[in-house]
Design a protein around this motif. Structure first.
Motif, PDB file in Angstrom:
ATOM      1  N   VAL A 115       0.831  -1.210   0.000  1.00  0.00           N
ATOM      2  CA  VAL A 115       0.000   0.000   0.000  1.00  0.00           C
ATOM      3  C   VAL A 115       0.863   1.258   0.000  1.00  0.00           C
ATOM      4  O   VAL A 115       0.781   2.090  -0.900  1.00  0.00           O
ATOM      5  N   LYS A 116       1.696   1.406   1.003  1.00  0.00           N
ATOM      6  CA  LYS A 116       2.544   2.586   1.138  1.00  0.00           C
ATOM      7  C   LYS A 116       3.775   2.523   0.247  1.00  0.00           C
ATOM      8  O   LYS A 116       4.395   3.543  -0.048  1.00  0.00           O
ATOM      9  N   SER A 117       4.128   1.313  -0.197  1.00  0.00           N
ATOM     10  CA  SER A 117       5.328   1.093  -1.016  1.00  0.00           C
ATOM     11  C   SER A 117       6.568   1.570  -0.279  1.00  0.00           C
ATOM     12  O   SER A 117       7.461   2.190  -0.866  1.00  0.00           O
ATOM     13  N   ALA A 118       6.640   1.253   1.016  1.00  0.00           N
ATOM     14  CA  ALA A 118       7.717   1.757   1.875  1.00  0.00           C
ATOM     15  C   ALA A 118       9.035   1.041   1.582  1.00  0.00           C
ATOM     16  O   ALA A 118       9.148  -0.173   1.760  1.00  0.00           O
ATOM     17  N   ASN A 119      10.031   1.809   1.161  1.00  0.00           N
ATOM     18  CA  ASN A 119      11.328   1.232   0.809  1.00  0.00           C
ATOM     19  C   ASN A 119      12.092   0.720   2.016  1.00  0.00           C
ATOM     20  O   ASN A 119      12.826  -0.271   1.920  1.00  0.00           O
ATOM     21  N   ASP A 120      11.943   1.391   3.172  1.00  0.00           N
ATOM     22  CA  ASP A 120      12.651   0.922   4.361  1.00  0.00           C
ATOM     23  C   ASP A 120      12.126  -0.434   4.825  1.00  0.00           C
ATOM     24  O   ASP A 120      12.891  -1.312   5.236  1.00  0.00           O
ATOM     25  N   VAL A 121      10.818  -0.635   4.724  1.00  0.00           N
ATOM     26  CA  VAL A 121      10.227  -1.901   5.156  1.00  0.00           C
ATOM     27  C   VAL A 121      10.576  -3.028   4.181  1.00  0.00           C
ATOM     28  O   VAL A 121      10.866  -4.147   4.599  1.00  0.00           O
ATOM     29  N   ALA A 122      10.561  -2.741   2.871  1.00  0.00           N
ATOM     30  CA  ALA A 122      10.946  -3.763   1.890  1.00  0.00           C
ATOM     31  C   ALA A 122      12.401  -4.181   2.094  1.00  0.00           C
ATOM     32  O   ALA A 122      12.740  -5.367   1.980  1.00  0.00           O
ATOM     33  N   LEU A 189      -4.147  -9.248   0.039  1.00  0.00           N
ATOM     34  CA  LEU A 189      -2.970  -8.434   0.333  1.00  0.00           C
ATOM     35  C   LEU A 189      -2.718  -7.401  -0.762  1.00  0.00           C
ATOM     36  O   LEU A 189      -2.212  -6.310  -0.491  1.00  0.00           O
ATOM     37  N   PHE A 190      -3.108  -7.710  -1.997  1.00  0.00           N
ATOM     38  CA  PHE A 190      -2.797  -6.857  -3.143  1.00  0.00           C
ATOM     39  C   PHE A 190      -3.940  -5.932  -3.521  1.00  0.00           C
ATOM     40  O   PHE A 190      -3.843  -5.222  -4.524  1.00  0.00           O
ATOM     41  N   SER A 191      -5.010  -5.939  -2.725  1.00  0.00           N
ATOM     42  CA  SER A 191      -6.159  -5.088  -3.033  1.00  0.00           C
ATOM     43  C   SER A 191      -6.564  -4.190  -1.871  1.00  0.00           C
ATOM     44  O   SER A 191      -7.661  -3.631  -1.876  1.00  0.00           O
ATOM     45  N   ILE A 192      -5.688  -4.018  -0.879  1.00  0.00           N
ATOM     46  CA  ILE A 192      -5.991  -3.164   0.270  1.00  0.00           C
ATOM     47  C   ILE A 192      -6.055  -1.709  -0.198  1.00  0.00           C
ATOM     48  O   ILE A 192      -5.121  -1.211  -0.823  1.00  0.00           O
ATOM     49  N   SER A 193      -7.150  -1.033   0.094  1.00  0.00           N
ATOM     50  CA  SER A 193      -7.314   0.344  -0.393  1.00  0.00           C
ATOM     51  C   SER A 193      -6.501   1.353   0.415  1.00  0.00           C
ATOM     52  O   SER A 193      -6.109   2.402  -0.106  1.00  0.00           O
ATOM     53  N   ALA A 194      -6.232   1.045   1.689  1.00  0.00           N
ATOM     54  CA  ALA A 194      -5.468   1.969   2.539  1.00  0.00           C
ATOM     55  C   ALA A 194      -5.031   1.227   3.799  1.00  0.00           C
ATOM     56  O   ALA A 194      -5.626   0.220   4.175  1.00  0.00           O
ATOM     57  N   ILE A 195      -3.988   1.744   4.436  1.00  0.00           N
ATOM     58  CA  ILE A 195      -3.584   1.254   5.747  1.00  0.00           C
ATOM     59  C   ILE A 195      -3.689   2.400   6.744  1.00  0.00           C
ATOM     60  O   ILE A 195      -3.589   3.575   6.367  1.00  0.00           O
ATOM     61  N   ASN A 206      -2.169   2.741  -6.064  1.00  0.00           N
ATOM     62  CA  ASN A 206      -2.828   2.247  -7.274  1.00  0.00           C
ATOM     63  C   ASN A 206      -4.102   3.044  -7.531  1.00  0.00           C
ATOM     64  O   ASN A 206      -5.122   2.860  -6.864  1.00  0.00           O
ATOM     65  N   GLY A 207      -4.045   3.943  -8.523  1.00  0.00           N
ATOM     66  CA  GLY A 207      -5.178   4.805  -8.818  1.00  0.00           C
ATOM     67  C   GLY A 207      -6.339   4.116  -9.490  1.00  0.00           C
ATOM     68  O   GLY A 207      -7.377   4.730  -9.735  1.00  0.00           O
ATOM     69  N   LEU A 208      -6.192   2.822  -9.814  1.00  0.00           N
ATOM     70  CA  LEU A 208      -7.290   2.061 -10.405  1.00  0.00           C
ATOM     71  C   LEU A 208      -8.195   1.452  -9.343  1.00  0.00           C
ATOM     72  O   LEU A 208      -9.376   1.214  -9.587  1.00  0.00           O
ATOM     73  N   LEU A 209      -7.642   1.174  -8.163  1.00  0.00           N
ATOM     74  CA  LEU A 209      -8.427   0.555  -7.090  1.00  0.00           C
ATOM     75  C   LEU A 209      -9.559   1.492  -6.663  1.00  0.00           C
ATOM     76  O   LEU A 209      -9.342   2.658  -6.352  1.00  0.00           O
ATOM     77  N   GLY A 210     -10.761   0.963  -6.647  1.00  0.00           N
ATOM     78  CA  GLY A 210     -11.910   1.755  -6.232  1.00  0.00           C
ATOM     79  C   GLY A 210     -12.369   2.755  -7.274  1.00  0.00           C
ATOM     80  O   GLY A 210     -13.277   3.555  -7.018  1.00  0.00           O
ATOM     81  N   ARG A 211     -11.774   2.698  -8.485  1.00  0.00           N
ATOM     82  CA  ARG A 211     -12.147   3.661  -9.529  1.00  0.00           C
ATOM     83  C   ARG A 211     -12.509   2.971 -10.835  1.00  0.00           C
ATOM     84  O   ARG A 211     -13.307   3.496 -11.606  1.00  0.00           O
ATOM     85  N   TYR A 212     -11.890   1.816 -11.109  1.00  0.00           N
ATOM     86  CA  TYR A 212     -12.248   1.030 -12.293  1.00  0.00           C
ATOM     87  C   TYR A 212     -12.933  -0.243 -11.804  1.00  0.00           C
ATOM     88  O   TYR A 212     -12.356  -1.005 -11.026  1.00  0.00           O
ATOM     89  N   ALA A 213     -14.146  -0.460 -12.272  1.00  0.00           N
ATOM     90  CA  ALA A 213     -14.951  -1.589 -11.787  1.00  0.00           C
ATOM     91  C   ALA A 213     -14.240  -2.907 -12.024  1.00  0.00           C
ATOM     92  O   ALA A 213     -13.837  -3.215 -13.158  1.00  0.00           O
ATOM     93  N   GLY A 214     -14.054  -3.668 -10.958  1.00  0.00           N
ATOM     94  CA  GLY A 214     -13.474  -4.992 -11.063  1.00  0.00           C
ATOM     95  C   GLY A 214     -12.006  -5.075 -10.737  1.00  0.00           C
ATOM     96  O   GLY A 214     -11.477  -6.179 -10.538  1.00  0.00           O
ATOM     97  N   ASP A 216      -8.807  -5.520  -8.742  1.00  0.00           N
ATOM     98  CA  ASP A 216      -8.596  -6.117  -7.422  1.00  0.00           C
ATOM     99  C   ASP A 216      -7.114  -6.274  -7.086  1.00  0.00           C
ATOM    100  O   ASP A 216      -6.743  -7.113  -6.292  1.00  0.00           O
ATOM    101  N   GLY A 217      -6.245  -5.511  -7.595  1.00  0.00           N
ATOM    102  CA  GLY A 217      -4.798  -5.486  -7.342  1.00  0.00           C
ATOM    103  C   GLY A 217      -4.130  -4.881  -8.561  1.00  0.00           C
ATOM    104  O   GLY A 217      -4.820  -4.431  -9.458  1.00  0.00           O
ATOM    105  N   MET A 218      -2.766  -4.761  -8.650  1.00  0.00           N
ATOM    106  CA  MET A 218      -1.815  -5.354  -7.750  1.00  0.00           C
ATOM    107  C   MET A 218      -0.829  -4.305  -7.217  1.00  0.00           C
ATOM    108  O   MET A 218      -0.838  -4.001  -6.063  1.00  0.00           O
ATOM    109  N   LYS A 219       0.058  -3.692  -8.095  1.00  0.00           N
ATOM    110  CA  LYS A 219       1.093  -2.792  -7.586  1.00  0.00           C
ATOM    111  C   LYS A 219       1.526  -1.792  -8.649  1.00  0.00           C
ATOM    112  O   LYS A 219       1.626  -2.137  -9.827  1.00  0.00           O
ATOM    113  N   THR A 220       1.816  -0.569  -8.189  1.00  0.00           N
ATOM    114  CA  THR A 220       2.364   0.474  -9.056  1.00  0.00           C
ATOM    115  C   THR A 220       3.838   0.690  -8.736  1.00  0.00           C
ATOM    116  O   THR A 220       4.358   0.193  -7.734  1.00  0.00           O
ATOM    117  N   GLY A 221       4.496   1.475  -9.586  1.00  0.00           N
ATOM    118  CA  GLY A 221       5.889   1.827  -9.334  1.00  0.00           C
ATOM    119  C   GLY A 221       6.294   3.031 -10.153  1.00  0.00           C
ATOM    120  O   GLY A 221       5.761   3.255 -11.251  1.00  0.00           O
TER     121      GLY A 221
END
Length: 494
Positions: A115-122, A189-195, A206-214, A216-221
């Motif tokens: 969700v946050k794409s946190a580099n320190d946690v990865a 895990l790949f469709s969480i809208s927020a933490i 992910n600007g598609l989550l909750g905006r494009y019907a259907g 359900d994931g996965m990841k941006t970069g």
């Protein structure tokens, strides 16, 4: 079949954004795009699908796969604690800003990087599960080879710029299918809208989550050298499709193109005929292009991989003008048969086009430590980078000194003093202690008894039983109560 049709010339499209690229600089670099049916592996649309590309934070999909695979093998567990090292804490944003020594469960760490794409946690996931980042990169490369990702080379778990690390749209589609196939119990895990971390709520990039019907994931970069990337999955009428889009000049254009590709993919046959991911030929390109001079122009604000729904209407319109010019230039270089998937991109209506507003967020709680009750958590005022803090000790209240005038002579009953358990002595005893008449001794002692918040605190502060002047109050020193310092050493956030 539309496979490998050159829909767009990236640098030609960027002329509309920057307006300053020379025609000679507009080299023929094609943006990778791919649409795949998840169940059959059939390629529904593709261009430059095997060209090498800098992955940015879609790398974290590989990090998540390796971590979940280690859990499946019994070599890790979702509730095991990972420790943030000084090296992890020093990684640049996007990050959580955890101090060295902070511990977090693998389950929470995976939610944060998705969700946050946190580099320190990865980075911490790599160090703790692989023994070192290099060791974890070895696991990433071994896993990629086993899955058939023949175009990928991995050196770190967070996707920060490294000229030795690249992948392809084909490989990321293979990885997306493998995640959905091998870990069906972890698809959420790949469709969480927020933490939610402490008081901070952080929406998914992910600007598609909750905006494009259907979707359900996965990841941006996003990194300057690779542009805006996304690996996205969507389901419609029981059919799931994965779309990969790479090298876009903005998050908005990336989202719109991914939505158009989904529309096109769902309109295609789900049959088993045609080309599959394994059939795609190797690319003649030897190394990924570096888009930094074109994506991150020093004369313009630094682009960010944020939710495009947060843009204001005026900013959306301004971006639409640039994106429309870009789309026209890109469509002009595409053959008519290839323009079907992006018919709406070659239109003046693009300046007013946007995905629907985002659905209300449903934040998932994350925390440091093994249990949310183990630590107190604070967030920055802007909610961008949340910071953990050690649990604060209960501070004793500042000593209050009574300054009221003497009361008329009355027998004083015993009364409690706050939090001490002590009582005001009776008049005769006070007279012996102070040498004053009983009534006067009672009033004098009551006016000189401090009110204390915690037992065991001592004070010598005394005042006369007369009205206190403002100047005297300023001059009177206040007793200091030292607060216990947190055990963790403070670290400056990047």
């Amino acid at each position: 079949m539309l496979t490998h049709a050159p829909l767009a010339r990236l640098f030609g499209g960027l002329l509309g954004l920057g307006g300053l690229l020379a025609a000679g600089a507009a080299a023929a670099v094609t943006q990778p795009m791919l649409v795949v049916d998840v169940d059959s592996g059939k390629v529904l649309y593709g261009q430059a699908a095997t060209d090498p590309w800098f992955p940015a934070s879609i790398t974290k999909l590989m990090t998540a796969y390796v971590a979940l695979d280690l859990v499946r093998q019994g070599r890790a567990s979702m509730d095991q604690l990972l420790t943030i090292s000084p090296e992890a804490a020093a990684e640049p944003p996007s990050k959580m800003g955890f101090r060295p020594g902070t511990q977090i469960t693998l389950d929470n760490a995976l939610k944060i990087i998705m969700v946050k794409s946190a580099n320190d946690v990865a980075w911490a996931i790599g160090e703790n599960l692989g023994g070192s980042v290099d060791g974890f990169a070895g696991l990433m490369n071994e896993t990629a080879q086993r899955l058939g990702m023949r175009d990928s080379r991995w050196t770190n778990p967070n996707g920060l710029p490294d000229p030795r690390q690249w992948t392809s749209a084909r490989d990321m589609a293979i990885l997306g299918r493998a995640i959905l196939r091998d870990f069906p119990g972890n698809r959420d895990l790949f469709s969480i809208s927020a933490i939610q971390f402490g008081r901070s709520v952080m929406p998914n990039h992910n600007g598609l989550l909750g905006r494009y019907a259907g979707v359900d994931g996965m990841k941006t970069g996003f990194i300057c050298s690779g542009g805006f990337n996304v690996v996205a999955s969507a389901t419609r009428n029981g059919r799931r499709i994965i779309t990969v889009v790479m090298g876009q000049p903005s998050a908005r254009e990336r989202d719109l193109k991914a939505a158009d590709l989904f529309d096109y993919g769902f309109g295609q046959s789900a049959g088993w005929g045609g080309q599959t991911l394994a059939d795609l030929p190797a690319s003649p390109v030897a190394a990924p292009p570096d888009l930094r001079p074109y994506i991150c122009d020093k004369r313009r604000p630094m682009p960010t991989d944020s939710d495009s729904a947060a843009a204001t209407a005026s900013a959306e319109a301004a971006q639409g003008n640039a994106d429309n010019t870009s789309a026209q230039l890109m469509a002009a270089s595409a053959p008519p048969s290839a323009a079907l998937a992006f018919a709406t991109m070659n239109s003046a209506a693009l300046r007013n086009r946007a995905l629907p507003p985002r659905a209300p967020l449903q934040p998932v709680l994350v925390w440091i430590g093994r249990d949310p009750a183990e630590s107190a958590i604070a967030a920055n005022d802007d909610g961008a980078e949340a910071k953990p803090v050690a649990a604060k000790p209960v501070r004793a209240a500042r000593t209050k000194v009574a300054t009221r005038p003497a009361a008329p002579a009355k027998p004083a009953p015993s009364r409690s003093i706050a939090a001490t358990g002590a009582t005001v002595p009776q008049p005769k005893l006070l007279a012996r202690q102070t040498g004053k008449p009983p009534a006067a001794a009672t009033a004098y002692t009551a006016s000189h008894t401090p009110v204390i918040a915690g037992a065991g605190t001592k004070t010598k502060a005394q005042t006369k039983p007369t009205e206190t002047k403002a100047s005297d109050a300023k001059a009177t020193p206040k007793p200091k109560v030292a607060a216990a310092k947190p055990a963790a050493k403070k670290t400056k956030d990047d």
